[in-house]
Design a protein around this motif. Structure first.
Motif, PDB file in Angstrom:
ATOM      1  N   TYR A 138      -0.746  -4.132  11.363  1.00 59.69           N
ATOM      2  CA  TYR A 138      -0.231  -3.359  10.494  1.00 59.69           C
ATOM      3  C   TYR A 138      -0.282  -1.545  10.696  1.00 59.69           C
TER       4      TYR A 138
ATOM      5  N   THR B 145      -1.786   5.769   6.439  1.00 61.48           N
ATOM      6  CA  THR B 145      -2.766   6.411   5.557  1.00 61.48           C
ATOM      7  C   THR B 145      -2.644   6.391   4.275  1.00 61.48           C
TER       8      THR B 145
ATOM      9  N   LEU C   4      -5.942  -3.541  13.160  1.00 56.92           N
ATOM     10  CA  LEU C   4      -4.770  -4.666  14.052  1.00 56.92           C
ATOM     11  C   LEU C   4      -3.682  -3.731  13.950  1.00 56.92           C
TER      12      LEU C   4
ATOM     13  N   ARG D  94       1.594  -5.653   3.696  1.00 59.14           N
ATOM     14  CA  ARG D  94       0.557  -6.330   4.754  1.00 59.14           C
ATOM     15  C   ARG D  94       1.864  -8.031   4.770  1.00 59.14           C
TER      16      ARG D  94
ATOM     17  N   SER E 155       1.015  -1.279  -0.039  1.00 61.58           N
ATOM     18  CA  SER E 155       0.006   0.415  -0.058  1.00 61.58           C
ATOM     19  C   SER E 155       0.865   0.792   0.079  1.00 61.58           C
TER      20      SER E 155
HETATM   21  C1  ANZ Z   1      -8.148   7.270   6.865  1.00 59.01           C
HETATM   22  C2  ANZ Z   1      -8.853   6.819   5.384  1.00 59.01           C
HETATM   23  C3  ANZ Z   1      -9.597   7.638   4.910  1.00 59.01           C
HETATM   24  C4  ANZ Z   1      -8.657   5.999   5.227  1.00 59.01           C
HETATM   25  C5  ANZ Z   1     -10.377   6.769   3.888  1.00 59.01           C
HETATM   26  C6  ANZ Z   1      -9.502   4.907   4.334  1.00 59.01           C
HETATM   27  C7  ANZ Z   1     -10.572   5.427   3.467  1.00 59.01           C
HETATM   28  P1  ANZ Z   1      -4.706  -0.344   2.694  1.00 59.01           P
HETATM   29  O1  ANZ Z   1      -5.394  -0.152   1.783  1.00 59.01           O
HETATM   30  O2  ANZ Z   1      -5.072  -1.819   3.247  1.00 59.01           O
HETATM   31  O3  ANZ Z   1      -3.081  -0.650   3.035  1.00 59.01           O
HETATM   32  N1  ANZ Z   1      -5.484   0.775   8.559  1.00 59.01           N
HETATM   33  C8  ANZ Z   1      -4.622   1.333   8.167  1.00 59.01           C
HETATM   34  N2  ANZ Z   1      -3.589   1.410   9.391  1.00 59.01           N
HETATM   35  C9  ANZ Z   1      -4.965   0.035   9.609  1.00 59.01           C
HETATM   36  C10 ANZ Z   1      -4.515  -1.160  10.706  1.00 59.01           C
HETATM   37  N3  ANZ Z   1      -3.208  -1.316  11.467  1.00 59.01           N
HETATM   38  N4  ANZ Z   1      -5.742  -1.764  10.948  1.00 59.01           N
HETATM   39  C11 ANZ Z   1      -6.766  -1.460   9.784  1.00 59.01           C
HETATM   40  N5  ANZ Z   1      -7.159  -0.626   9.514  1.00 59.01           N
HETATM   41  C12 ANZ Z   1      -5.811   0.527   9.301  1.00 59.01           C
HETATM   42  O4  ANZ Z   1      -5.609  -0.149   3.729  1.00 59.01           O
HETATM   43  C13 ANZ Z   1      -5.047   1.041   4.319  1.00 59.01           C
HETATM   44  C14 ANZ Z   1      -6.129   1.759   5.145  1.00 59.01           C
HETATM   45  O5  ANZ Z   1      -6.413   0.752   5.663  1.00 59.01           O
HETATM   46  C15 ANZ Z   1      -5.905   3.269   6.096  1.00 59.01           C
HETATM   47  O6  ANZ Z   1      -6.797   4.139   5.182  1.00 59.01           O
HETATM   48  C16 ANZ Z   1      -6.514   3.170   6.989  1.00 59.01           C
HETATM   49  O7  ANZ Z   1      -7.835   4.000   6.857  1.00 59.01           O
HETATM   50  C17 ANZ Z   1      -6.811   2.138   7.300  1.00 59.01           C
HETATM   51  F1  ANZ Z   1     -11.482   7.270   3.027  1.00 59.01           F
HETATM   52  O8  ANZ Z   1      -6.601   5.982   6.720  1.00 59.01           O
HETATM   53  B1  ANZ Z   1      -7.352   5.369   6.211  1.00 59.01           B
END
Ligand code: ANZ
Ligand code: ZN
Length: 829
Positions: free
Chosen positions: A336, A250, A333, A423, A230
């Motif tokens: 991650y 993020t 998690l 991941r 990611s």
């Molecule tokens: C803000 C945000 C806004 C996000 C939005 C998504 C959409 P992938 O693509 O799988 O890498 N994330 C980050 N760390 C996480 C964790 N330890 N456990 C669960 N979720 C986690 O997913 C990355 C997105 O999953 C990150 O981007 C975070 O949410 C979440 F409109 O940040 B996001």
């Protein structure tokens, strides 16, 4: 073996050929730089006791490939061995009061016999068993080299602990969160364990997926998802009343103006720290305990019901200064990213559901083209593209531009940076089990961890142990094993009692097969350089992720250590489907197993092989059916009867073609060459054994029909002989024993095994043209001269392009075109 062919005596035929081939070591190969090598490999079995139909299918497929490539002239390496360490041996030892080694070696002997009964063409001189010291000693060496390079390290890890049994449980020993032996709830426990740094190769393993055109796309997708790259940003949020900052990861920095709260993993250290002394303390403690335990009960891929708790703390949005409450949430998690998420309910579905549940604000900041988005009317998050609104200086930017711009600004201001996460986690290789490779390290009170010096390898797994009912590894209490001296200070020290994850052994066995006689090191370069990579790997799709990824990782590590000269271990991969009976996978627990040995005894190995190839294309599931087996048996019986009935004719027949061919001669000749062409193509390109066998069946039918006593005109003997030769050579890779026997009795002095794959004569295989009628509104308006079997689409196009037919259609709209292949095209206007 007499030449009495009145009866299909498969038992005698198979025994004769099996013995002959094994004694002559027909499939023994050596390095020969002047010949094209071909490495075909099936995933090696765990010696569980008996082979099952899944094995039969897997190994038969591999055997056909091996025999076919040999007939094509390749120098084919086709090895077999045993993935011999693992838990079932320990369980069986307890149950049957035996020793895992004894149980394992007895199983190997039995199963080797079963494989040999199937007539599989292995070079048995390359056989290995991973539980033998002369195999696993090299794995210990690899470990030391990896430790030296920082690729093997020790860290705290959470394991499944069973208190009554006083033991660590492997994941597969945890059933619905409880111990498989005593049914007590398993608890997580922190322990030191060994890890291999597979993450150091994450990028290369991912990029490598693009260089594997010979792998099924679905397997590559699984590999890519498992690595899970990611691109995003890391941003620091100041925490109210504390000096340290909360760092989040993020993939959507563009949404930062829409963040309305923060979500932390229950295990995140801030969770307990923030709640300490607040009125939330008890609720938080309770939540953390419950969710961590509940998570262990989830099956892989299963998501818990969303749940969370306010920690009592707040942080500030570094762009706006907005005060955001910090929650602990069960879907975040710890392993991650950073274990912390900025929650943007308007644009992330999980956050949306969470916000709805706990009545937290929803602020849309990325608006899809031409649409309104308001918190009141939204029923789900808008995760797609759009332009920024309510985002300060970034308002109006497209979301992709905004991602870059916001990350850049955070970087300039010193509270963020672009970051890539994976991941993929490092590979935990410590098992607190007995039946495995001892991890070659020593613990010294004074000097800490000391690798066993290379010269002291192997660290042998002691076999004079008793496996007791508790299921605990006897290594933990075996003083004669544990007590040793420190290689650094010479003082008393203790051996590591953990053993390797058995996936270690299967990560490099394909390389060791190349050099079974090499004992000066793990791999003899000359031999591995010649034989590797594996040209065709065949196995179950259940190994599509871990085994294949670990093997790809090991290959790169061994390359970097100078043991191998390749990047990828397996050039082509075939994942064969399951064997199904009565709607579900054959398994002991379902009670729907068919025992291959019984089948072989009843019908012979050739029939079992033929059926397993004929019943379905290899990558699809194979539905078991008894009639199918009987059908395969009847087909082989008919071939042998035909040869028996025409023995004199076949033996006497001239090799040369007669000067003039009758119509019947030509029909048989054509069919023979078309079949050679078809089978060659099916075996060459995508292993469509089922259609290849159908084609041979057709040829057989043609042959029988033309030579039947009631046939008007029978073909001349040389053509009959050529048809029979084609049938035998084409079927040989699939049905080796019977075809070899019939080949011999029909007067060939070279064994079928040494015969090259037949070439077809394009002239002879050419189709005669047939006439296809074109109708318009039910009346015959034209005729096409085409080859039989011309595809429907092509017939349709030819018909519509016909000038005469065009005249009859005129301007009228075409309602329908009905095609009856080889007969007619009917155009409805
Ligand atoms: C803000 C945000 C806004 C996000 C939005 C998504 C959409 P992938 O693509 O799988 O890498 N994330 C980050 N760390 C996480 C964790 N330890 N456990 C669960 N979720 C986690 O997913 C990355 C997105 O999953 C990150 O981007 C975070 O949410 C979440 F409109 O940040 B996001
Ligand atoms: Zn020491």
């Amino acid at each position: 073996m007499s030449n009495n062919l009145s009866r299909y005596d498969f038992a005698a035929i198979e025994e004769k050929w099996r013995t002959r081939w094994l004694t002559a070591k027909t499939w023994k190969v050596t390095v020969d730089p002047n010949r094209q090598k071909y490495y075909v490999l099936e995933m090696f079995p765990y010696p569980s006791g008996r082979i099952h139909m899944g094995h039969v299918r897997n190994y038969t497929i591999g055997d056909v490939v091996a025999r076919y490539r040999r007939m094509r002239g390749d120098n084919v390496i086709h090895p077999m061995g045993w993935d011999a360490f693992g838990l079932p041996a320990e369980n069986a030892a307890i149950k049957n009061d035996t020793h895992p080694a004894k149980w394992t070696f007895e199983n190997i002997d039995y199963m080797r016999g079963q494989l040999q009964r199937l007539g599989l063409s292995y070079d048995w001189d390359r056989e290995l068993a991973t539980c033998k010291t002369d195999y696993y000693r090299w794995e210990q060496l690899f470990f030391l080299k990896m430790y030296e390079k920082g690729l093997a390290y020790r860290k705290k890890t959470t394991v499944n602990w069973c208190e009554p049994c006083q033991t660590v449980l492997a994941n597969e020993q945890v059933i619905n969160g409880t111990c498989w032996r005593c049914d007590t709830l398993v608890t997580p426990r922190e322990m030191q364990g060994w890890f291999l740094k597979i993450t150091a190769y994450a990028e290369e393993l991912l990029a490598g997926c693009d260089q594997l055109p010979g792998w099924p796309e679905k397997v590559l997708t699984m590999q890519r998802n498992w690595i899970g790259k990611s691109l995003g940003a890391e941003i620091e949020f100041p925490v109210e009343g504390r000096a340290d900052k909360l760092t989040i990861f993020t993939t959507r920095p563009d949404t930062i103006f829409g963040a309305t709260f923060m979500s932390l993993a229950p295990e995140h250290p801030l969770v307990t720290q923030l709640s300490r002394g607040t009125e939330q303390e008890a609720a938080v403690a309770d939540f953390v305990k419950r969710t961590v335990a509940a998570r262990r009960r989830l099956k892989p891929g299963e998501e818990p019901e969303k749940e969370g708790v306010f920690t009592g703390g707040y942080c500030l949005n570094p762009f706006t200064g907005t005060r955001l409450p910090i929650y602990a949430a069960n879907f975040v998690l710890m392993e991650y990213g950073t274990g912390a998420v900025m929650a943007v309910p308007a644009h992330d579905q999980r956050d949306f559901e969470f916000a709805t549940l706990y009545r937290l604000p929803i602020v849309p900041v990325v608006l899809p083209e031409g649409a309104e988005l308001t918190a009141e009317t939204m029923t789900q998050a808008h995760e797609g593209p759009g332009n920024l609104s309510d985002s300060g200086e970034f308002t109006g930017l497209d979301w992709e531009e905004a991602k870059a711009a916001i990350t850049r600004r955070a970087e300039e201001q010193g509270f963020g940076r672009a970051r890539t996460t994976y991941r993929l986690r490092d590979w935990g290789i410590s098992r607190q089990r007995y039946w495995g490779t001892p991890i070659p390290v020593i613990h010294c009170q004074k000097c800490g961890i000391q690798p066993v010096p290379e010269a002291d390898l192997p660290v042998e797994l002691p076999t004079d142990v008793k496996i007791d009912k508790s299921g605990k590894s006897p290594l933990h209490t075996l003083e004669s094993f544990i007590r040793t001296t420190c290689p650094a200070c010479g003082g008393p020290a203790r051996r590591e009692t953990d053993t390797f994850d058995t996936f270690m052994e299967s990560s490099w066995y394909f390389a060791r097969y190349a050099c079974p006689d090499f004992h000066d090191g793990p791999l003899g370069r000359d031999q591995v350089d010649y034989w590797l990579p594996v040209d065709q790997y065949i196995g179950g799709v259940e190994h599509a992720i871990l085994h294949l990824l670990y093997s790809r990782f090991f290959t790169r590590v061994l390359r970097d250590l100078g043991y191998l000269g390749i990047d990828e271990p397996f050039t082509n991969l075939l994942t064969q489907g399951m064997v199904i009976k009565d709607g579900s996978k054959m398994s002991k627990s379902k009670g729907n197993v068919v025992d291959p040995s019984e089948l072989i005894a009843r019908f012979g190995a050739d029939t079992v092989r033929l059926f397993s190839l004929f019943a379905a294309p290899p990558e699809r599931d194979l539905e078991w059916n008894d009639q199918g087996v009987e059908g395969a048996f009847r087909f082989l019986s008919r071939i042998q009867r035909f040869v028996g009935d025409h023995l004199e004719l076949l033996r006497r027949a001239d090799d040369a073609l007669p000067a003039t061919l009758s119509e019947t001669d030509r029909a048989l000749h054509r069919k023979t060459h078309q079949t050679i062409r078809k089978v060659g193509r099916d075996l060459e390109s995508d292993f469509h054994f089922n259609t290849a066998i159908s084609a041979v069946m057709e040829l057989t039918n043609t042959l029988f029909a033309l030579t039947a006593p009631e046939s008007k005109e029978t073909p001349q003997p040389p053509l009959v002989r050529r048809a029979v030769e084609a049938i035998l050579t084409l079927l040989f890779p699939m049905v080796p024993h019977l075809t070899a026997e019939l080949w011999e009795v029909t007067g060939h002095d070279r064994e079928l095994d040494a015969i090259p794959w037949p070439e077809y004569d394009p002239e002879a295989a050419k189709d005669e043209e047939i006439t296809v009628v074109i109708q318009v509104k039910g009346k015959v308006r034209g005729r096409l001269q085409v080859a039989p079997g011309t595809a429907e689409d092509e017939l349709r196009q030819l018909a519509l392009a016909d000038d005469k037919v065009k005249g009859f259609i005129g301007e009228a709209p075409i309602r329908k075109v009905i095609v009856v292949p080889d007969k007619l095209v009917n155009i409805v206007i």
